[in-house]
Motif scaffolding. Structure first.
Motif, PDB file in Angstrom:
ATOM      1  N   UNK A   7      -4.481  -5.293  -5.545  1.00 13.33           N
ATOM      2  CA  UNK A   7      -3.489  -5.310  -6.624  1.00 13.33           C
ATOM      3  C   UNK A   7      -2.386  -6.327  -6.353  1.00 13.33           C
ATOM      4  N   UNK A   8      -2.123  -6.586  -5.076  1.00 17.48           N
ATOM      5  CA  UNK A   8      -1.043  -7.503  -4.687  1.00 17.48           C
ATOM      6  C   UNK A   8      -1.587  -8.836  -4.187  1.00 17.48           C
ATOM      7  N   UNK A   9      -2.769  -9.182  -4.645  1.00 20.85           N
ATOM      8  CA  UNK A   9      -3.439 -10.394  -4.180  1.00 20.85           C
ATOM      9  C   UNK A   9      -3.607 -11.395  -5.316  1.00 20.85           C
ATOM     10  N   UNK A  10      -3.378 -12.665  -5.024  1.00 22.04           N
ATOM     11  CA  UNK A  10      -3.637 -13.712  -6.001  1.00 22.04           C
ATOM     12  C   UNK A  10      -5.139 -13.849  -6.224  1.00 22.04           C
ATOM     13  N   UNK A  11      -5.509 -14.168  -7.451  1.00 17.65           N
ATOM     14  CA  UNK A  11      -6.918 -14.399  -7.758  1.00 17.65           C
ATOM     15  C   UNK A  11      -7.144 -15.885  -7.997  1.00 17.65           C
ATOM     16  N   UNK A  12      -8.345 -16.358  -7.728  1.00 17.22           N
ATOM     17  CA  UNK A  12      -9.504 -15.602  -7.256  1.00 17.22           C
ATOM     18  C   UNK A  12      -9.429 -15.319  -5.755  1.00 17.22           C
ATOM     19  N   UNK A  13     -10.122 -14.272  -5.317  1.00 12.54           N
ATOM     20  CA  UNK A  13     -10.293 -14.050  -3.886  1.00 12.54           C
ATOM     21  C   UNK A  13     -11.141 -15.189  -3.320  1.00 12.54           C
ATOM     22  N   UNK A  14     -11.023 -15.428  -2.020  1.00 12.74           N
ATOM     23  CA  UNK A  14     -11.767 -16.521  -1.394  1.00 12.74           C
ATOM     24  C   UNK A  14     -12.706 -15.970  -0.326  1.00 12.74           C
ATOM     25  N   UNK A  15     -13.963 -16.337  -0.441  1.00 13.81           N
ATOM     26  CA  UNK A  15     -14.970 -15.911   0.524  1.00 13.81           C
ATOM     27  C   UNK A  15     -15.369 -17.094   1.394  1.00 13.81           C
ATOM     28  N   UNK A  16     -15.421 -16.862   2.718  1.00 15.38           N
ATOM     29  CA  UNK A  16     -15.775 -17.914   3.670  1.00 15.38           C
ATOM     30  C   UNK A  16     -17.004 -17.477   4.452  1.00 15.38           C
ATOM     31  N   UNK A  17     -18.028 -18.343   4.462  1.00 17.84           N
ATOM     32  CA  UNK A  17     -19.264 -18.019   5.163  1.00 17.84           C
ATOM     33  C   UNK A  17     -19.651 -19.158   6.086  1.00 17.84           C
ATOM     34  N   UNK A  18     -20.231 -18.790   7.222  1.00 15.49           N
ATOM     35  CA  UNK A  18     -20.838 -19.759   8.127  1.00 15.49           C
ATOM     36  C   UNK A  18     -22.330 -19.483   8.126  1.00 15.49           C
ATOM     37  N   UNK A  19     -23.123 -20.485   7.752  1.00 16.92           N
ATOM     38  CA  UNK A  19     -24.556 -20.258   7.586  1.00 16.92           C
ATOM     39  C   UNK A  19     -25.377 -21.321   8.316  1.00 16.92           C
ATOM     40  N   UNK A  20     -26.628 -21.010   8.497  1.00 14.99           N
ATOM     41  CA  UNK A  20     -27.618 -21.983   8.939  1.00 14.99           C
ATOM     42  C   UNK A  20     -28.290 -22.521   7.678  1.00 14.99           C
ATOM     43  N   UNK A  27     -10.002   3.188  -1.686  1.00 13.10           N
ATOM     44  CA  UNK A  27      -8.684   3.278  -2.310  1.00 13.10           C
ATOM     45  C   UNK A  27      -7.715   2.312  -1.652  1.00 13.10           C
ATOM     46  N   UNK A  28      -7.854   2.156  -0.340  1.00  9.19           N
ATOM     47  CA  UNK A  28      -7.007   1.225   0.410  1.00  9.19           C
ATOM     48  C   UNK A  28      -7.180  -0.199  -0.110  1.00  9.19           C
ATOM     49  N   UNK A  29      -8.423  -0.635  -0.296  1.00  4.25           N
ATOM     50  CA  UNK A  29      -8.678  -2.005  -0.751  1.00  4.25           C
ATOM     51  C   UNK A  29      -8.118  -2.232  -2.149  1.00  4.25           C
ATOM     52  N   UNK A  30      -8.217  -1.233  -3.003  1.00  5.29           N
ATOM     53  CA  UNK A  30      -7.688  -1.370  -4.361  1.00  5.29           C
ATOM     54  C   UNK A  30      -6.179  -1.582  -4.334  1.00  5.29           C
ATOM     55  N   UNK A  31      -5.487  -0.888  -3.434  1.00 12.74           N
ATOM     56  CA  UNK A  31      -4.038  -1.057  -3.319  1.00 12.74           C
ATOM     57  C   UNK A  31      -3.694  -2.463  -2.834  1.00 12.74           C
ATOM     58  N   UNK A  75       0.811  -1.220   0.000  1.00 11.71           N
ATOM     59  CA  UNK A  75       0.000   0.000   0.000  1.00 11.71           C
ATOM     60  C   UNK A  75       0.847   1.273   0.000  1.00 11.71           C
ATOM     61  N   UNK A  76       2.180   1.116  -0.090  1.00  7.09           N
ATOM     62  CA  UNK A  76       3.094   2.257  -0.090  1.00  7.09           C
ATOM     63  C   UNK A  76       2.972   3.035   1.227  1.00  7.09           C
ATOM     64  N   UNK A  77       3.403   2.391   2.312  1.00 10.54           N
ATOM     65  CA  UNK A  77       3.251   2.986   3.643  1.00 10.54           C
ATOM     66  C   UNK A  77       4.580   3.061   4.377  1.00 10.54           C
ATOM     67  N   UNK A  78       4.670   3.989   5.300  1.00  9.01           N
ATOM     68  CA  UNK A  78       5.766   4.023   6.254  1.00  9.01           C
ATOM     69  C   UNK A  78       5.315   3.297   7.514  1.00  9.01           C
ATOM     70  N   UNK A  79       6.284   2.873   8.336  1.00  2.50           N
ATOM     71  CA  UNK A  79       5.970   2.108   9.540  1.00  2.50           C
ATOM     72  C   UNK A  79       6.583   2.768  10.764  1.00  2.50           C
ATOM     73  N   UNK A  80       5.823   2.810  11.837  1.00  2.00           N
ATOM     74  CA  UNK A  80       6.341   3.227  13.140  1.00  2.00           C
ATOM     75  C   UNK A  80       6.104   2.087  14.121  1.00  2.00           C
TER      76      UNK A  80
END
Length: 266
Positions: free
Chosen positions: A177-190, A170-174, A32-37
């Motif tokens: 961009x550095x994420x492998x596809x496909x994204x993975x969605x996990x749900x717990x349902x009744x 904008x944060x999520x887009x950054x 995300x092009x950030x500095x760290x403290x």
């Protein structure tokens, strides 16, 4: 001089998990092009105990020197190895007060801290996680030792229970961009109330895995996430769900899912 886009505050207890927390933080910073403290705080009583005044002064001086050396070594090493802007600081005092001062003065976009460890001091633990969630409204990354992020490499990103607050920023887009596809969605349902298909293709480029709601659902999900090498799981910031819904609260997710979590903005 280059100005980084975001600021990441890392809360560290300088224990055995420090390298993992820093590596995960550096990985996120590169995305995300950030500095760290990096910030460490310790209670006075844990340093001086019940010693007399002269011994207490000597103990404090020694702790100052040791702490500064430890932080400088870690910070300089990561800055050099990964070409990221990182600095370190520390304080002795009341832990929550010092953390709050640091948040107000540094104004981070993201705070990184470690998962609860029942064997460690409470700098990183249930109390601090709850405190940071209450006082800080930005993104919070709760770092796990398992499936850690690797600097300069794409990660596997997961989404828990239709987390929506993370996307369309904008944060999520950054990050994506550095994420492998496909994204993975996990749900717990009744399953009695919801469609029971186990894998569903979603847009954009997302595969959904569905688990049946029961007392072991989070434990089962945690194992599945690890086996699928998920590096970071997005979770909405909600202490959501009443006891009547049967759905997991954020506290349960933090305690039971052994994966690094990215908690949404408030």
């Amino acid at each position: 001089m280059k100005t980084e886009k975001y600021k990441i505050l890392v809360l560290s207890d300088l224990k055995k998990t420090e390298n993992t927390i820093l590596k995960n933080s550096v990985s996120l910073a590169k995305m995300i092009d950030a500095e760290i403290a990096l910030f460490h705080v310790k209670k006075h009583i844990d340093i001086v105990g019940g010693d007399n005044q002269l011994s207490a002064i000597r103990a404090l001086n020694e702790e100052h020197n040791t702490t500064k050396k430890t932080i400088d070594t870690s910070v300089n090493s990561y800055a050099k190895d990964y070409d990221v802007k990182i600095r370190g600081s520390y304080a002795f005092g009341k832990i929550k007060e010092e953390i709050l001062k640091q948040i107000k003065s540094y104004k981070p976009d993201v705070i990184v801290l470690g998962q609860r460890d029942s064997n460690s001091l409470q700098l990183i633990g249930d109390g601090i996680i709850k405190f940071v969630l209450k006082e800080f409204k930005g993104y919070i990354m709760i770092s796990s030792d398992e499936n850690g992020l690797i600097p300069n490499e794409k990660m596997t990103l997961g989404v828990f229970n239709n987390s929506t607050k993370f996307f369309d920023t904008e944060f999520s887009k950054d990050v994506i961009t550095h994420t492998q596809t496909p994204l993975k969605s996990f749900k717990i349902i009744n399953s009695q109330k919801t469609d029971t298909k186990t894998v569903i293709e979603k847009e954009p480029k997302m595969v959904e895995y569905v688990f049946e709601q029961n007392s072991n659902a989070l434990k089962t999900l945690s194992s599945f996430i690890l086996k699928n090498n998920v590096n970071l799981l997005c979770v909405d910031r909600t202490e959501n769900k009443t006891k009547n819904t049967g759905e997991a609260s954020l506290r349960e997710v933090v305690n039971k899912l052994n994966v690094s979590l990215l908690v949404s903005e408030a």
